[in-house]
Scaffold this active site. Sequence first.
Site, PDB file in Angstrom:
ATOM      1  N   VAL A 101       0.843  -1.195   0.000  1.00 41.62           N
ATOM      2  CA  VAL A 101       0.000   0.000   0.000  1.00 41.62           C
ATOM      3  C   VAL A 101       0.876   1.242   0.000  1.00 41.62           C
ATOM      4  CG1 VAL A 101      -1.879   1.197   1.181  1.00 41.62           C
ATOM      5  CG2 VAL A 101      -1.678  -1.300   1.357  1.00 41.62           C
ATOM      6  N   SER A 102       0.716   2.110  -0.999  1.00 40.25           N
ATOM      7  CA  SER A 102       1.422   3.386  -1.067  1.00 40.25           C
ATOM      8  C   SER A 102       2.940   3.160  -1.005  1.00 40.25           C
ATOM      9  CB  SER A 102       0.913   4.308   0.047  1.00 40.25           C
ATOM     10  OG  SER A 102       1.315   5.643  -0.161  1.00 40.25           O
TER      11      SER A 102
END
Length: 278
Positions: A101-102
Amino acid sequence: MSQPFVYRTIELDGGHLRVAIRPGKADLPPLLVFNGIGANLELLFPFVRALDPDMEVIAFDVPGVGGSSLPSLPYRFSDLAKRVSRMLDYLDVGQVNVIGVSWGGALAQQFAHDFPQRCKKLILAATCAGMAMLPAKPKVLWRMASARRYIQPSYGARIAPDIYGGAFRHDPALAQAFASKVRSGGRRGYYLQLLAGLGWTSIHWLHRIHQPTLILAGDDDPIIPLPNMRLLARRIPNSQLHVIGDGHLFLVARAQTVAPIISSFLAQERQRARIHQA
């Protein structure tokens, strides 16, 4: 019903990693979670609880974040990918599915590239190819360059609409709930994460990621503009792109929508986890 999380502290390289494991069925590969910058593992628990309860999930705090010890020296994504591989050895886990994530999406790309035999399937959420990305607006970048939102939760809740977009734009309670789960590791840990990505890019080797890859993007993501996710989908050979009607933290805000997409992607081939020898 989902199993409770089991916490472990793993000693590696002179420090320790805080790990949380949600037990699942042994015939399904565990899902290994790489979280975003400055984010302790609890921040994604609402998403994990929305997943198939039979799926084992492994999450950990990056060195210098949450309950993991602060590293004495800077590190790169390649260094951390090796440490994660040793963490899996310690846990006696062979092959995993990976979600990044990210900031954690960059680490997930590195892990899939460096340890292809350990990564069965790859999920990239709200991330990019590093320095080759289309950047966010200067105001967003300036706020992301500071650890203040994790050190002062009230400030994090106040700026959440501008940096996360999507549901955070019109739901103050969501921003407050997210900020209340923050467990800051301090400024140094945050800046070491920033330093790990300085100059890093995967653009020149994305074509060598051959794992089945699910790419999830928010259509109102101030941090990772949508063209970055489309670039990943074009460069990774065996990939599919899903655009979610939300912002950067759609895994939190739209967990009940996103979890079935992920579960369906992972369930396309159910078999016992194993390491393929080259």
